[in-house]
Design a protein around this motif. Structure first.
Motif, mmCIF file in Angstrom:
data_model
loop_
_atom_site.group_PDB
_atom_site.id
_atom_site.type_symbol
_atom_site.label_atom_id
_atom_site.label_comp_id
_atom_site.label_asym_id
_atom_site.label_seq_id
_atom_site.Cartn_x
_atom_site.Cartn_y
_atom_site.Cartn_z
ATOM 1 N N ALA A 116 -10.779 30.221 -11.581
ATOM 2 C CA ALA A 116 -9.864 30.116 -10.438
ATOM 3 C C ALA A 116 -8.548 30.832 -10.712
ATOM 4 O O ALA A 116 -7.975 31.482 -9.824
ATOM 5 N N MET A 117 -8.041 30.724 -11.938
ATOM 6 C CA MET A 117 -6.783 31.389 -12.288
ATOM 7 C C MET A 117 -6.931 32.910 -12.248
ATOM 8 O O MET A 117 -6.033 33.621 -11.797
ATOM 9 N N ALA A 118 -8.061 33.384 -12.733
ATOM 10 C CA ALA A 118 -8.306 34.828 -12.691
ATOM 11 C C ALA A 118 -8.387 35.324 -11.251
ATOM 12 O O ALA A 118 -7.828 36.373 -10.905
ATOM 13 N N LYS A 119 -9.036 34.551 -10.400
ATOM 14 C CA LYS A 119 -9.210 34.941 -8.996
ATOM 15 C C LYS A 119 -7.877 34.934 -8.248
ATOM 16 O O LYS A 119 -7.576 35.839 -7.478
ATOM 17 N N ALA A 120 -7.074 33.891 -8.490
ATOM 18 C CA ALA A 120 -5.809 33.735 -7.757
ATOM 19 C C ALA A 120 -4.664 34.502 -8.404
ATOM 20 O O ALA A 120 -3.594 34.631 -7.800
ATOM 21 N N ASP A 121 -4.874 34.990 -9.638
ATOM 22 C CA ASP A 121 -3.803 35.606 -10.420
ATOM 23 C C ASP A 121 -2.589 34.677 -10.480
ATOM 24 O O ASP A 121 -1.441 35.077 -10.267
ATOM 25 N N ARG A 122 -2.896 33.410 -10.761
ATOM 26 C CA ARG A 122 -1.862 32.373 -10.848
ATOM 27 C C ARG A 122 -2.248 31.441 -11.984
ATOM 28 O O ARG A 122 -3.409 31.047 -12.093
ATOM 29 N N ARG A 123 -1.278 31.092 -12.851
ATOM 30 C CA ARG A 123 -1.615 30.351 -14.057
ATOM 31 C C ARG A 123 -0.715 29.118 -14.232
ATOM 32 O O ARG A 123 0.264 29.158 -14.987
ATOM 33 N N PRO A 124 -1.024 28.039 -13.514
ATOM 34 C CA PRO A 124 -0.240 26.820 -13.708
ATOM 35 C C PRO A 124 -0.403 26.279 -15.132
ATOM 36 O O PRO A 124 -1.477 26.400 -15.737
ATOM 37 N N ASP A 125 0.666 25.701 -15.654
ATOM 38 C CA ASP A 125 0.589 25.049 -16.961
ATOM 39 C C ASP A 125 -0.453 23.939 -16.923
ATOM 40 O O ASP A 125 -0.693 23.327 -15.875
ATOM 41 N N CYS A 126 -1.044 23.649 -18.084
ATOM 42 C CA CYS A 126 -2.078 22.622 -18.163
ATOM 43 C C CYS A 126 -1.818 21.653 -19.321
ATOM 44 O O CYS A 126 -1.320 22.056 -20.378
ATOM 45 N N PHE A 127 -2.158 20.405 -19.076
ATOM 46 C CA PHE A 127 -2.235 19.396 -20.126
ATOM 47 C C PHE A 127 -3.699 18.992 -20.283
ATOM 48 O O PHE A 127 -4.432 18.891 -19.293
ATOM 49 N N ILE A 128 -4.104 18.726 -21.511
ATOM 50 C CA ILE A 128 -5.414 18.110 -21.755
ATOM 51 C C ILE A 128 -5.237 16.601 -21.727
ATOM 52 O O ILE A 128 -4.386 16.055 -22.432
ATOM 53 N N GLN A 129 -6.023 15.938 -20.890
ATOM 54 C CA GLN A 129 -5.947 14.473 -20.812
ATOM 55 C C GLN A 129 -6.827 13.862 -21.906
ATOM 56 O O GLN A 129 -8.005 14.199 -22.034
ATOM 57 N N VAL A 130 -6.223 12.956 -22.682
ATOM 58 C CA VAL A 130 -6.928 12.278 -23.771
ATOM 59 C C VAL A 130 -7.097 10.804 -23.409
ATOM 60 O O VAL A 130 -6.128 10.134 -23.041
ATOM 61 N N ASN A 131 -8.301 10.317 -23.518
ATOM 62 C CA ASN A 131 -8.600 8.904 -23.259
ATOM 63 C C ASN A 131 -8.316 8.128 -24.545
ATOM 64 O O ASN A 131 -9.212 7.822 -25.333
ATOM 65 N N VAL A 132 -7.026 7.832 -24.760
ATOM 66 C CA VAL A 132 -6.583 7.280 -26.044
ATOM 67 C C VAL A 132 -7.148 5.886 -26.325
ATOM 68 O O VAL A 132 -7.259 5.473 -27.472
ATOM 69 N N GLY A 133 -7.506 5.155 -25.259
ATOM 70 C CA GLY A 133 -8.073 3.822 -25.445
ATOM 71 C C GLY A 133 -9.586 3.806 -25.410
ATOM 72 O O GLY A 133 -10.193 2.733 -25.491
ATOM 73 N N ASP A 134 -10.210 5.003 -25.298
ATOM 74 C CA ASP A 134 -11.671 5.120 -25.216
ATOM 75 C C ASP A 134 -12.222 4.158 -24.155
ATOM 76 O O ASP A 134 -13.159 3.393 -24.394
ATOM 77 N N GLU A 135 -11.635 4.239 -22.953
ATOM 78 C CA GLU A 135 -12.024 3.358 -21.843
ATOM 79 C C GLU A 135 -12.994 4.096 -20.920
ATOM 80 O O GLU A 135 -12.674 5.160 -20.390
ATOM 81 N N PRO A 136 -14.180 3.538 -20.701
ATOM 82 C CA PRO A 136 -15.193 4.257 -19.924
ATOM 83 C C PRO A 136 -14.798 4.527 -18.478
ATOM 84 O O PRO A 136 -15.281 5.480 -17.869
ATOM 85 N N GLN A 137 -13.922 3.710 -17.913
ATOM 86 C CA GLN A 137 -13.544 3.890 -16.511
ATOM 87 C C GLN A 137 -12.470 4.949 -16.312
ATOM 88 O O GLN A 137 -12.144 5.297 -15.172
ATOM 89 N N LYS A 138 -11.931 5.490 -17.396
ATOM 90 C CA LYS A 138 -10.831 6.445 -17.282
ATOM 91 C C LYS A 138 -11.277 7.862 -17.596
ATOM 92 O O LYS A 138 -12.177 8.085 -18.394
ATOM 93 N N GLY A 139 -10.578 8.812 -16.990
ATOM 94 C CA GLY A 139 -10.797 10.211 -17.322
ATOM 95 C C GLY A 139 -10.182 10.530 -18.677
ATOM 96 O O GLY A 139 -9.491 9.709 -19.290
ATOM 97 N N GLY A 140 -10.430 11.741 -19.122
ATOM 98 C CA GLY A 140 -9.887 12.168 -20.408
ATOM 99 C C GLY A 140 -10.963 12.281 -21.467
ATOM 100 O O GLY A 140 -11.953 11.568 -21.445
ATOM 101 N N CYS A 141 -10.761 13.197 -22.396
ATOM 102 C CA CYS A 141 -11.690 13.306 -23.517
ATOM 103 C C CYS A 141 -11.286 12.295 -24.586
ATOM 104 O O CYS A 141 -10.103 11.980 -24.732
#
Length: 222
Positions: A116-141
């Motif tokens: 999508a960034m290549a197509k739009a030629d736009r590069r918003p900053d990104c954070f990686i979401q970490v599932n720090v509590g290892d909770e199955p209902q939450k997003g994040g690695c």
């Protein structure tokens, strides 16, 4: 309960950030306050803009698409953050609309965002979401998947600036914030998106560079 103005609520949150930063011997200027405006009507957002705030967070692409383009026409210079889970099929819309994406959490999304960034030629900053509590209902690695995901982001050319987390509810958040800070240092990532209305001061003391505050600024959501 005494009603407070948007300007007063903003002042109180900034005061809390400054207090916590002082205790941690940090500059409050290093902490970015994101006013989480999900489910809030445009009038509430306008009140916060008129109080002097410029950085806002939304949870859903669809809601942001309806709310923000008209606001940005009236108020240039606004900064918009996606703080909720992002579906890969919404990557193009997210890249076009947001200035920062806080919820990169899986290889398929990395691929979709890079395309999508290549197509739009736009590069918003990104954070990686970490599932720090290892909770199955939450997003994040989960933490042990983080090295591979960081590598995937860097290989794909995603502009990853840091890590994001939402600690488990009803538990002391400080150890989880400390874990995220440790993981960020390990991967040489300078930014930390952590802390919400109930715990942003704790997050600032742990090194947060971005705090995501909704209730304390806008009141309880209906």
């Amino acid at each position: 309960m005494i009603e407070t103005s948007p300007a007063e609520r903003l002042r109180m949150v900034k005061q809390g950030i400054a207090r916590a930063a002082g205790l941690a011997r940090r500059s409050p200027d290093k902490v970015n306050l994101i006013a989480v405006s999900k489910t809030q009507p445009a009038e509430a957002v306008v009140s916060m803009i008129e109080a002097g705030h410029r950085a806002f967070g939304e949870n859903r692409v669809q809601e942001a698409q309806a709310k923000w383009p008209p606001l940005r026409e009236i108020f240039p210079g606004l900064n918009l953050h996606l703080v909720g889970t992002l579906q890969s099929n919404k990557a193009e819309e997210a890249v076009q609309l947001f200035d920062c994406i806080h919820s990169v959490d899986r290889p398929s999304l990395v691929t979709a965002l890079a395309k999508a960034m290549a197509k739009a030629d736009r590069r918003p900053d990104c954070f990686i979401q970490v599932n720090v509590g290892d909770e199955p209902q939450k997003g994040g690695c989960v933490p042990n998947e983080l090295p591979a995901l960081v590598e995937a982001c860097r290989t794909a050319g995603l502009p990853v600036i840091g890590l994001m987390c939402i600690p488990p509810a009803d538990l002391e958040p400080a150890p989880y914030f400390a874990l995220l800070a440790k993981l960020a240092r390990r991967h040489h990532l300078p930014a930390l998106s952590m802390g919400m209305s109930a715990d942003f001061e704790t997050a600032v003391m742990a090194g947060a560079t971005h705090v995501r505050v909704g209730t304390n600024l806008f009141g309880e959501r209906s």
